[in-house]
Design a protein around this motif. Structure first.
Motif, PDB file in Angstrom:
ATOM      1  N   GLY A 240       9.733   3.584   3.476  1.00 27.90           N
ATOM      2  CA  GLY A 240       9.465   3.838   4.887  1.00 27.90           C
ATOM      3  C   GLY A 240       8.007   3.741   5.274  1.00 27.90           C
ATOM      4  N   ARG A 241       7.165   3.169   4.368  1.00 30.75           N
ATOM      5  CA  ARG A 241       5.729   3.139   4.618  1.00 30.75           C
ATOM      6  C   ARG A 241       5.179   1.718   4.731  1.00 30.75           C
ATOM      7  NH1 ARG A 241       3.690   8.184   4.288  1.00 30.75           N
ATOM      8  NH2 ARG A 241       4.737   9.745   2.983  1.00 30.75           N
ATOM      9  N   ALA A 242       5.982   0.813   5.238  1.00 32.90           N
ATOM     10  CA  ALA A 242       5.518  -0.571   5.391  1.00 32.90           C
ATOM     11  C   ALA A 242       4.230  -0.613   6.210  1.00 32.90           C
ATOM     12  CB  ALA A 242       6.604  -1.406   6.060  1.00 32.90           C
ATOM     13  N   GLY A 243       3.243  -1.361   5.687  1.00 28.71           N
ATOM     14  CA  GLY A 243       1.976  -1.514   6.396  1.00 28.71           C
ATOM     15  C   GLY A 243       0.943  -0.473   6.034  1.00 28.71           C
ATOM     16  N   GLU A 244       1.388   0.647   5.473  1.00 26.64           N
ATOM     17  CA  GLU A 244       0.427   1.668   5.075  1.00 26.64           C
ATOM     18  C   GLU A 244      -0.224   1.264   3.755  1.00 26.64           C
ATOM     19  OE1 GLU A 244       1.943   5.689   5.144  1.00 26.64           O
ATOM     20  OE2 GLU A 244       3.331   5.214   6.768  1.00 26.64           O
ATOM     21  N   PRO A 245      -1.439   1.763   3.491  1.00 28.42           N
ATOM     22  CA  PRO A 245      -2.112   1.356   2.259  1.00 28.42           C
ATOM     23  C   PRO A 245      -1.450   1.922   1.009  1.00 28.42           C
ATOM     24  CG  PRO A 245      -3.399   3.010   3.428  1.00 28.42           C
ATOM     25  CD  PRO A 245      -2.292   2.610   4.348  1.00 28.42           C
ATOM     26  N   CYS A 246      -1.325   1.075  -0.008  1.00 32.42           N
ATOM     27  CA  CYS A 246      -0.842   1.527  -1.309  1.00 32.42           C
ATOM     28  C   CYS A 246      -1.826   2.540  -1.882  1.00 32.42           C
ATOM     29  CB  CYS A 246      -0.721   0.320  -2.243  1.00 32.42           C
ATOM     30  SG  CYS A 246      -0.520   0.766  -3.982  1.00 32.42           S
ATOM     31  N   PRO A 247      -1.331   3.694  -2.358  1.00 32.34           N
ATOM     32  CA  PRO A 247      -2.242   4.702  -2.905  1.00 32.34           C
ATOM     33  C   PRO A 247      -2.943   4.233  -4.178  1.00 32.34           C
ATOM     34  CG  PRO A 247       0.046   5.322  -3.250  1.00 32.34           C
ATOM     35  CD  PRO A 247       0.060   4.137  -2.353  1.00 32.34           C
ATOM     36  N   GLY A 248      -2.418   3.172  -4.811  1.00 29.27           N
ATOM     37  CA  GLY A 248      -3.048   2.676  -6.022  1.00 29.27           C
ATOM     38  C   GLY A 248      -4.178   1.696  -5.749  1.00 29.27           C
ATOM     39  N   CYS A 249      -3.969   0.761  -4.799  1.00 29.76           N
ATOM     40  CA  CYS A 249      -4.940  -0.319  -4.614  1.00 29.76           C
ATOM     41  C   CYS A 249      -5.360  -0.519  -3.170  1.00 29.76           C
ATOM     42  CB  CYS A 249      -4.367  -1.637  -5.156  1.00 29.76           C
ATOM     43  SG  CYS A 249      -3.040  -2.320  -4.129  1.00 29.76           S
ATOM     44  N   GLY A 250      -4.683   0.109  -2.239  1.00 26.18           N
ATOM     45  CA  GLY A 250      -5.071  -0.006  -0.839  1.00 26.18           C
ATOM     46  C   GLY A 250      -4.434  -1.158  -0.095  1.00 26.18           C
ATOM     47  N   ALA A 251      -3.772  -2.059  -0.822  1.00 23.50           N
ATOM     48  CA  ALA A 251      -3.093  -3.175  -0.157  1.00 23.50           C
ATOM     49  C   ALA A 251      -1.932  -2.639   0.675  1.00 23.50           C
ATOM     50  CB  ALA A 251      -2.588  -4.169  -1.195  1.00 23.50           C
ATOM     51  N   PRO A 252      -1.613  -3.295   1.792  1.00 25.44           N
ATOM     52  CA  PRO A 252      -0.509  -2.788   2.617  1.00 25.44           C
ATOM     53  C   PRO A 252       0.838  -2.861   1.903  1.00 25.44           C
ATOM     54  CG  PRO A 252      -1.353  -4.873   3.491  1.00 25.44           C
ATOM     55  CD  PRO A 252      -2.284  -4.449   2.389  1.00 25.44           C
ATOM     56  N   ILE A 253       1.618  -1.794   2.017  1.00 24.67           N
ATOM     57  CA  ILE A 253       2.972  -1.762   1.454  1.00 24.67           C
ATOM     58  C   ILE A 253       3.824  -2.795   2.172  1.00 24.67           C
ATOM     59  CG2 ILE A 253       5.043  -0.337   1.147  1.00 24.67           C
ATOM     60  CD1 ILE A 253       2.702   0.498  -0.613  1.00 24.67           C
ATOM     61  N   ARG A 254       4.559  -3.571   1.402  1.00 31.31           N
ATOM     62  CA  ARG A 254       5.407  -4.603   1.981  1.00 31.31           C
ATOM     63  C   ARG A 254       6.856  -4.123   2.076  1.00 31.31           C
ATOM     64  NH1 ARG A 254       3.488 -10.501  -0.315  1.00 31.31           N
ATOM     65  NH2 ARG A 254       1.241 -10.149  -0.200  1.00 31.31           N
ATOM     66  N   GLN A 255       7.573  -4.706   3.031  1.00 35.26           N
ATOM     67  CA  GLN A 255       8.998  -4.414   3.203  1.00 35.26           C
ATOM     68  C   GLN A 255       9.755  -5.729   3.271  1.00 35.26           C
ATOM     69  OE1 GLN A 255      10.007  -2.380   6.854  1.00 35.26           O
ATOM     70  NE2 GLN A 255      12.174  -2.201   6.318  1.00 35.26           N
TER      71      GLN A 255
END
Length: 271
Positions: A240-255
């Motif tokens: 449910g976090r598409a577009g938010e930064p990945c906590p590991g690398c900061g890249a946007p979460i994909r859906q």
DNA sequence: CCCGATTCCTGTAGGC
DNA sequence: TGCCTACAGGAATCGG
């Protein structure tokens, strides 16, 4: 939507109120659930004394001296313990009236849930007979996942959601576990090493145990048997976090859709 | 056997 | 504001 942690939360909530109680009667207002409620169920249930409330996969098992109730919450089902006199509301499909003027009430707007009554060995029932191991049992290991996946080209996400492989892993926790294990959800299951399957098995049991400890995940409608939501939602890393930064690398979460299901992942951290 | 698509259902969110 | 459509999803079953 109830996955294993939500079903386990429900089980823990209702068990103390049911164990030792007698089911005086069943009232079925809507028989058209995922499977039609058998016409003879009321007669089978009446007078049954509950010895234990168990769980197999996402099924609740109401074990009694007259057989076992097999209850699935589907994706919108919930159970509440209410006063027997409380008027039923919309989508309150089944009541189990208990001695002591209490009532176990099943509500399910989308009617994907089900209720069966089984006499004899419940594990032999057709709904349970083909199920894989419990993810929180010793039988569930990386080695099991590794052996079960050899030669398969199906993506690993639908693979771990297959109840013949392992039970209880629904759409939310599948995405979460794959993120924790650093495995891309689209990767063919048969091309994952034994070492990475060990990580995946550990990630699955870890995320399920953590969710149980928080009372499950409430996205919109899950509540426990006292009507309270679960608190694991704030611990969801990718779902449910598409577009938010990945906590590991900061890249946007994909859906994207994998196996007809919405899937969330980090393209950089999951390979 | 393998695996993708379809099916059941209703509440909610988004688009216009 | 209100209507219409898309979407959500557990899991059996169907079709290729």
């Amino acid at each position: 939507m109830p996955e294993l942690p939500e079903v386990e939360t429900t089980r823990r909530g209702i068990a103390p109120h049911l164990e030792g109680r007698t089911i005086l009667a069943a009232v079925v207002r809507e028989r058209r659930l995922r499977w039609p409620v058998a016409a003879g169920l009321e007669a089978q249930v009446a007078g049954a004394r509950v010895s234990r409330v168990g769980r197999r996969a996402k099924y609740l098992l109401l074990e009694t001296d007259r057989g076992t109730g097999l209850l699935h919450l589907g994706m919108s089902g919930s159970l509440r313990l209410v006063d027997a006199q409380l008027p039923p509301q919309r989508h309150d499909h089944v009541d189990l009236l208990l001695d002591g003027a209490r009532c176990l009430r099943f509500n399910d707007p989308r009617r994907f849930g089900s209720l069966h009554w089984v006499t004899g060995d419940a594990d032999a029932h057709w709904l349970l007979a083909q199920l894989g191991p419990e993810p929180l049992s010793p039988a569930f290991t990386g080695d099991h996942l590794y052996r079960a996946s050899r030669g398969l080209r199906v993506a690993v996400k639908p693979f771990i959601m297959n109840a013949r492989v392992v039970v209880g892993v629904g759409n939310i926790y599948a995405s979460e576990a794959l993120f924790r294990a650093g495995i891309h959800p689209q990767r063919p299951a048969g091309r994952i090493s034994a070492t990475r399957m060990q990580r995946l098995a550990a990630a699955i049991s870890d995320v399920l145990m953590a969710a149980i400890a928080q009372g499950g995940t409430t996205l919109r409608d899950f509540t426990d048997s006292d009507g309270r939501p679960g608190y694991f939602r704030q611990h969801l890393t990718v779902y449910g976090r598409a577009g938010e930064p990945c906590p590991g690398c900061g890249a946007p979460i994909r859906q994207r859709v994998i196996g007809q299901r919405s899937t969330f992942y980090c393209h950089h951290c999951q390979r």
